[in-house]
Design an enzyme around this catalytic site. Structure first.
Site: not given
Lengths: 393, 380, 380, 393
Positions: A146, A229
Site C-alpha cells: 500500500s 500491523e
C-alpha cells in the site's frame, strides 16, 4: 506536576499556539512533534516525553477536541509500524533524521515484506541484499504494497544469507523509495481498483546506516512490525454498531421491501457477533497490562475479516437483483485515506481480501492454536534446512 | 435400474457432445477471448455465436426436429450449458437458449414463429425474455407492461441479455396476460457486476409487437421457459463451480509454502474436500432437474427449486473459497477467479435466490407433512 | 479508561473470590460428587448447599448487607456463577441464586420477606421461580395460575429447581398479576436431559400462598429477576464452555495418533481456535451484561439478549466440538464431555433461546434504524 | 437361460418351497444359501451362483416380495464385511465352514479393529498376535465393537511384527469369540445405552487356519472390510425424504405452535441437502462401472453424518423446552436390529457419534482430498519407522 498534567499542559499549549483549524497540517504536526506529543512514550527529542503510552489517548483527545487531524490516517504505515521499529532498532541519529518528516506526513512510508512466492510463508522470501562496501545491493520483487507510489521510505525485509535456515538469514532495512532501481507498478484488484502495488528492486542500493537491527536479525525486527500491523487491521471500532455492520443496518433500513424474517434473523446474528467482538476488543484493551499489542490482535483480525465478508454477503443477498450491478471497473489508484470502499458491491468484492491480507485466516488459526492455546506446531518440511535447499514455487 | 436410458448416466453421444463443446471453448473461447468480449461494448461476438449455433449446432438441442432443432432432450442442452458455464461463454446463453427458445418451443402450434425459432437455434439472431419473475416463477401480478392495439407500453428491469435482437415480452392485454414479440423498445444497458452476462432495462412506449399467445397458453409457455431456464442455469453453475474446484486443486497441489504444497495442509485440503461435496451435490441436483423436465419423472417445480437452491449456494461458496485458497493472486484482476465469483453472485440472484427456492421447497414438502407415527419426544 | 472500577477488569477481591470458589469446587464438588448427586433422587445435597451459603458465603453476593447479603455487585455473583458452571454444581443455582433471590431483592421495601431472603442466602432453604417467560422476558399473557382468597390454582411447567422449599409464583389476581410465595403445591419432578439441573411441573389446587407484590411492583420484580437470571446463566455457560475448551486442548496436546499429538493437525488445531473465539466472545458478552445490570451503563434488555444469544450458541458449539475432538472416548458415559453437552443444551433452552434473543436484538437495533447517508449501491 | 432368468427361477423356487412367512428364518435362509442366492456373485456351493453382483437386487426383490427377511439386518457385520473377506482371503475349506451359519444368522459376527490407542490411526493398533506352533496367541484390548456380546466370530486385526512400519506388521484373523481368554464388556455411551462393547483378549488362541491372507498382509485385507463398512454406514436411503430428515419433518408437523419462518427455512435447507445427497448416492450407484464400493462412499458417510447431527440439532431447537427432558438413562444393551434410536433427544445424543464412528469426518476429508482430488498427503511423523519406535498414547 505529574505526567498526566504534563501531557495535558503541553497539548493545550500546542493547540492554543497553533490552531489546528487554521494552521497548515504539516506545520501543526511539526509543533505537535516538537512538543513530544506524537508518541508520548517515545524519548524526548524524538516526538515523545518519555511517559506512559497510556497517556497518548489523553493527548489525542485534546488534539481531536481542538479539531486537529488524526496523524495515523495521514501516514498509516509510518505511524502504525515504522516509527516504533525505527526507534527500537535504528540509531538515534537515524531516528532523528527519519521521525520528524514521518510524524508530519511529509514522508509517507510503505512496507516491503510480501513477495509473489512468500505469502503465508513470509520468512521464505527471496529478495536478496548483498553487502558491497558500506552499501547493500538489493534485488527482488515485492507485492501487496500500500502507498508505494506515494511513499518516500519503505520498511524492507531481505535475505542476506541464503545458507541459513529461512528465519535466520533475513535483515531489515529502511529503503529510500526514490533510489535508482526502485520501480513501482500498480496492481489491479478484482474491484477494478489498484489499492496495492508491486515493487521491483533492481540493484537498488541502501547505506548500511539504514539497516535496522543486526544482520541476520531481520525476522525478530519484523515481528514487532507485524504485531502492530495485525492489531491495526483487526482492531474494530469501539463504537457499538460501527464499521461494516453499520453498512448492513443502513441498507436494511433502505430496503424495507426486501425484508424477510430469515434475513432479519441473519442480520441480528451478524450484529450480535460484531458486538461480541467489539466487547472482546474492549475487554482486551482494558485488561492489558502492557501497552504493546498481544495475541488478542489475532482474534480481532480473524473475526473481523470473516465477519466483514459475511456482512457484505448479507448485503448482496439483501439487495437482490441490484447485487448484479457494478458502477465502474475503471482502474483507479486508491488510497486508504480516501473513501476507497465505494458502493456496497465494491465493498463485497473488497472484503474477499480481508481473510488473506495481513495474515490469512488459516495462518491466524494456527497462531491462536499455538500461541494462545499452546497446542503443538505443525510438522515442518523446512525445519532447520538452509533456505536455499527448501523447495519454493 | 437397467432401463435403456438411465438417469444420471450420459450416453456415449452425450459424452462426445461434451468433448466437442469443451474443445470448441478451449480453442475459440479461451480466457483472453472472454476477457476481450467482457470489456467490449456489447459483451458478445455475433460471429462466434453463429458458429455455436451453426457449425457446432448446440443452441437448440432440445428443440424438436420439425421446429428446426436437434430433436434431443433437455439433458443434451444441460451438458452444453455446463461447458458454457465452465468457459464463462459470454453472449445470450441464458436469454436465448435458456428462456426464449424454450418459450417458443412451448408455444408450438399456438402462434409460434418458426422462422424466428430456427434463426435463434442457428445463432443467426438472439432473443431475450422480458418477463418478471418472483423467485424464479411466474407471477402475473408483477407484469406492468400493457398492450393496447398491438403496441406495448411499460418497463421491465434486469432483463438478461436485454439488448438481444428480439424480445419476448409478458404484457397485460385486457384482463389477460399475453406473450408478445417485438424487435423494438428502448434498451438501456446496465453496468453489470459480471461483464460476461449482461442485462438491460427495457422501455416500451407504444412499441409495435405481435401477440404469440394470450391467456393460459402464454402463462404455460412462460412457466415452461422459467423451469427450463432454471435447470440450464443450474447446469451452468455446476460447470463454473467444477472449473474453479479444478483450478484450486491444481494450484494447491503445486503452490509451495513452508517447503511443501499448500494442499498438504489440512486447512487447505479439507476446504477442497468441502468444495468437492458442494460440486457433487450441485451436479446431482442440476442434472436431476434436467432429467425430470425431460422425462416427466419428478415434480418439475420441486426438481428445479432443489437444483437452484443447491447450485446457487454451491457456486458462490466454491468461487469464494477459490479466491481464498489462491491467496493474494486470487484477488487480482489478472487471475480468473473473480470472473467466476462475479458470475456466481449474478447467477445466484437470477431466476430466484436460494432462499426463495427454499421457500418453494418448504411449500411443497413441509406444508402438507403429517405427524403420523415416527419419532417420539421424551416428555419427562 | 482509568476509572476506579473499570468494566472487564476484575478487582483483586474478585480474583480471590474466583480462586476460593474454584478451590471449593475442586475439593468438594469434583466430578465424582457431581455424578453421584446427578444420579440421586433430588439431584442436590442440602448440606453442601448450606456450606456454599454459609462457610463460603457465595449465594447472595449482590444482596445488600441490610437484607442479609454480602453487599457486593452482580459481577461478584457472575464470577461465582462462572465457576459453578465450570464445575457443573448441582442444586438450585439458577432457581434460587439466579431468579428467586434477585426477585426478592427487587421487592425490597414492598412485601419482602427478609427472613426468607436471609435463609436463601445462607443456603438453609431453597427457592424456585414459577413464572413463565417468553424468550426470557415476562409476558403477563402466559400466566395461567390464578389466585383467589389467598390460594393458588393452576399449573406451571418446566420450573427449574421446582422441588425447592418455597416457590415464587406469578398468578392472576383479579385484573392484575401478583407475585406469591408458597411452600405448597404438588411438585412433579421431570426426567431431565441434564440430571444436574432439575425441573419440575408444579400444580396448585387451592394452595395457600402469600402475596409479595401485586401489579407494577410484581412485574418489575419479575423483569429484574429474569434479567439477572439471564446474565448469571450466561456466566455459567461461559464457565462450562471454558472448561470444555481447556479439557479439549489438554487432550489434543497429549493424545497421539500417527505418532504425533492430534493437536498438531490443523483439522484439530483450527477447531480449537474457533472454540477459543466462541469462549472469548461468550465471556465478553456475559460479563458486559453483569456490568451493565450492576452499573446501569447499558440498555439492560440489549445487554442480556446479546449475552444469552451469544453464550447459548457458544456453549453448545464448544460442547459438541469437545465431544468430536475427544473422538470415541468423548462419546462414552465415563467421560465428562456429555455432562457438559447436556448442560449446554439445557441452558440454551432456558430463559429464551438464542433465536428468541436475536429477535429481541432485532427489535432494539434494527426496527428503529435509519437509512441516512452511508453505503451506496451501484445501480448500473 | 440367461443369468437373470436363472436367478429369478432359483429365487422363485426357494420361496415357493419354503414360504418365508411360515418356515423358520434359519431354515429358510439355509435354503436360500443352498440355492446360491445369498450372494449371487459368490461361487456355487458358497452361497452364490457365480453371476453378476448386479443380479442380487433381483433376487432380493423376489425375497422381499414373498415376505422374506432382510438377511443383512440379521447379521450386519457378517453380511456387510465378513463374507466377502472370508471368501477372498480364506481357504475354500474355511469358507465352507464359516459361510453357511453366517448366512443363516446362526453365527453372528463382529469386528475387532479399533483400540483405545488406535482410533483414527487404526494402523497403529497394538494388539499382538504371536505364533506358537500352529496357533496364534493374542493379547490386547479392542473397543467400539457392535454385537460382540452375541457374536460367535470376530474379524480381528492384530500386530504380528512390531519391527515393521505400522501398516506392514499386521495380520488378519477370524477369532472364535467363545475361545478362552476372550472377555466382552458393554461400553456405556452418553445416551445411557451400551450399543458397543470392549473386548479384552488375554492369551486367546487362534488356529493358523483361521488366518485371512498372508502374515503381514492384514492392512490390505482390512481395507476391503473398511470400504464396505463406510459404504454401509454412509449409504443413505434411496427414498426421498427418508432417514433422519423424516424425523424432522414429522416433528415439524407435530409442533405447529413452534413454527417460525427461520426454522422453516432451516428445515427446508436441511431437506434440500438430504435430497442433494440422495441424488448424489443415486448418481454414484447408477454410473458405477464396478460393483465394489469406491470413494463415493466417503462423501456419503461424511455428508450423512454431519447432516444427521444438524437434523437432530434442528429437532432439539424445534421442540424447545422439551429438549431439556430425557426418558431414561438406565443402561441397556442395544442392538442394531431393534429400534435403539429412541426418542428424539436420544437420537440427538446418538448423532454426536456419527462424525466419529467408522472414520472421523477429519479422516474422511483427508480421504476426499487425497484419493479423489489427488492432493498431496499430510507430512507424516511415522513414515517408514518401525511401529515400536513410533510414540503412542
Amino acid at each position: 506536576m505529574d505526567d498526566r498534567a504534563r501531557v495535558e499542559k503541553a497539548a493545550h499549549e500546542v493547540v492554543e499556539e497553533h490552531d489546528p483549524r487554521s494552521v497548515p497540517v504539516r506545520e501543526f504536526l511539526a509543533a505537535w512533534f516538537a512538543a513530544g506529543l506524537t508518541w508520548v512514550h517515545f524519548p524526548e527529542g524524538l516526538g515523545g516525553l518519555g511517559v506512559s503510552r497510556g497517556l497518548q489517548a489523553r493527548a489525542n483527545a485534546i488534539l481531536q477536541g481542538a479539531g486537529g487531524p488524526n496523524p495515523f490516517f495521514l501516514n498509516p504505515i509510518g505511524h502504525g509500524m515504522a516509527a516504533a521499529t525505527v526507534l527500537e532498532h535504528g540509531s538515534r541519529e537515524l531516528a532523528q533524521e527519519l521521525l520528524p518528516p514521518l510524524a508530519t506526513g511529509e514522508h509517507i512510508w510503505c512496507q516491503l515484506f510480501s513477495e509473489p512466492g512468500a505469502g503465508s510463508d513470509l520468512a521464505g522470501l527471496a529478495t536478496s541484499a548483498v553487502l558491497d562496501g558500506d552499501e547493500w545491493v538489493v534485488n527482488g520483487q515485492k507485492v501487496w504494497t500500500s502507498f508505494a507510489h506515494r511513499a518516500r521510505y519503505a520498511l524492507l525485509l531481505a535475505r542476506t544469507d541464503p545458507d541459513q535456515p529461512k528465519h535466520k538469514g533475513l535483515t531489515y532495512f529502511v529503503l529510500d523509495m526514490h533510489a535508482p532501481g526502485v520501480e513501482t507498478r500498480p496492481l489491479r484488484q478484482m474491484t477494478g481498483q489498484a489499492e496495492f502495488n508491486e515493487v521491483y528492486l533492481t540493484d537498488a542500493r541502501i547505506p548500511d546506516t539504514h539497516r535496522l537491527g543486526a544482520v541476520g536479525n531481520g525476522w525478530r525486527v519484523a515481528m514487532t512490525t507485524l504485531m502492530n500491523e495485525r492489531s491495526a487491521i483487526g482492531g474494530s471500532s469501539s463504537v457499538r454498531g460501527a464499521g461494516a455492520i453499520a453498512d448492513a443496518v443502513e441498507l436494511w433500513a433502505r430496503y424495507p421491501q426486501r425484508h424477510t424474517p430469515v434475513l432479519r434473523d441473519k442480520l441480528a446474528a451478524l450484529w450480535t457477533r460484531a458486538e461480541a467482538q467489539r466487547l472482546t476488543d474492549e475487554r482486551a484493551r482494558r485488561s492489558a497490562t502492557s501497552g504493546s499489542p498481544g495475541p488478542e490482535g489475532s482474534i480481532a483480525k480473524l473475526v473481523s475479516a470473516e465477519l466483514n465478508q459475511h456482512v457484505y454477503e448479507f448485503c448482496m443477498e439483501l439487495i437482490g437483483p441490484e447485487a448484479t450491478l457494478y458502477g465502474d471497473y475503471t482502474q483507479r489508484d486508491a488510497e486508504r485515506n480516501e473513501d476507497y470502499r465505494g458502493p456496497v458491491q465494491q465493498r463485497f468484492l473488497r472484503s474477499r481480501a480481508n481473510t488473506i491480507e495481513g495474515g490469512t485466516s488459516e495462518v491466524l488459526r494456527n497462531i491462536l492454536g499455538e500461541r494462545i492455546l499452546g497446542l503443538p506446531g505443525d510438522l515442518r518440511a523446512d525445519a532447520g534446512k538452509p533456505w536455499k535447499e527448501v523447495p519454493r514455487g | 435400474m437397467a432401463d435403456a436410458v438411465t438417469e444420471f448416466v450420459l450416453t456415449p453421444e452425450q459424452q462426445d457432445l461434451r468433448r466437442a463443446v469443451r474443445r470448441f471453448c478451449a480453442e475459440r473461447l479461451g480466457e483472453d477471448t472472454v476477457r476481450r468480449l467482457a470489456e467490449s461494448g456489447t459483451g458478445h461476438d455475433p460471429a462466434l455465436w453463429a458458429r455455436l449455433g451453426g457449425e457446432l449446432g448446440v443452441l437448440g438441442l432440445a428443440v424438436p426436429e420439425e421446429l428446426g432443432g436437434a430433436g434431443g432432450g433437455l439433458v443434451d442442452q444441460a451438458v452444453v450449458a455446463e461447458e458454457f458455464g465452465a468457459a464463462l461463454v459470454p453472449g445470450p446463453v441464458l436469454g436465448t437458449v435458456g428462456l426464449a427458445v424454450p418459450a417458443l418451443v412451448a408455444l408450438a402450434g399456438a402462434g409460434l414463429d418458426e422462422d424466428l425459432l430456427a434463426s435463434l437455434v442457428e445463432g443467426a439472431r438472439t432473443a431475450a425474455f422480458a418477463v418478471p419473475d418472483r423467485g424464479g416463477r411466474f407471477d402475473p401480478a408483477l407484469v406492468t407492461v400493457t398492450e393496447t392495439g398491438g403496441a406495448l407500453t411499460g418497463e421491465v428491469r434486469h432483463v438478461v441479455d436485454g439488448t438481444a435482437d428480439v424480445l419476448l415480452v409478458a404484457a397485460r392485454t385486457g384482463e389477460e396476460i399475453g406473450l408478445f414479440l417485438t424487435d423494438g423498445g428502448e434498451r438501456i444497458p446496465l453496468s453489470t457486476l459480471d461483464r460476461t452476462r449482461r442485462q438491460a432495462t427495457v422501455r416500451f412506449s407504444a412499441t409495435p409487437a405481435r401477440a404469440l399467445a394470450v391467456g393460459a397458453g402464454a402463462e404455460q409457455a412462460i412457466t415452461a421457459a422459467l423451469r427450463v431456464g432454471g435447470a440450464l442455469l443450474a447446469a451452468e453453475q455446476v460447470g463454473g463451480a467444477q472449473r474453479m474446484l479444478d483450478r484450486t486443486v491444481a494450484y494447491a497441489g503445486t503452490r509451495l509454502q513452508f517447503g511443501r504444497p499448500i494442499g498438504s495442509f489440512q486447512a487447505v485440503k479439507h476446504r477442497c474436500a468441502d468444495m468437492l461435496v458442494l460440486v457433487e451435490h450441485a451436479r446431482s441436483t442440476a442434472f436431476h432437474a434436467a432429467w425430470a423436465l425431460q422425462d416427466g419423472t419428478d415434480d418439475p417445480d420441486l426438481a428445479v427449486a432443489v437444483a437452484q437452491a443447491t447450485c446457487s449456494q454451491a457456486y458462490q461458496q466454491v468461487a469464494q473459497e477459490s479466491v481464498q485458497l489462491h491467496g493474494g493472486i486470487g484477488f487480482t484482476w489478472e487471475h480468473a477467479a473473480h470472473l467466476y465469483l462475479k458470475r456466481a453472485v449474478t447467477d445466484a440472484a437470477l431466476l430466484g435466490s436460494a432462499a426463495e427456492h427454499r421457500e418453494r421447497i418448504a411449500q411443497l414438502v413441509l406444508d402438507g407433512a403429517s405427524a403420523s407415527g415416527g419419532v417420539r419426544v421424551a416428555t419427562g
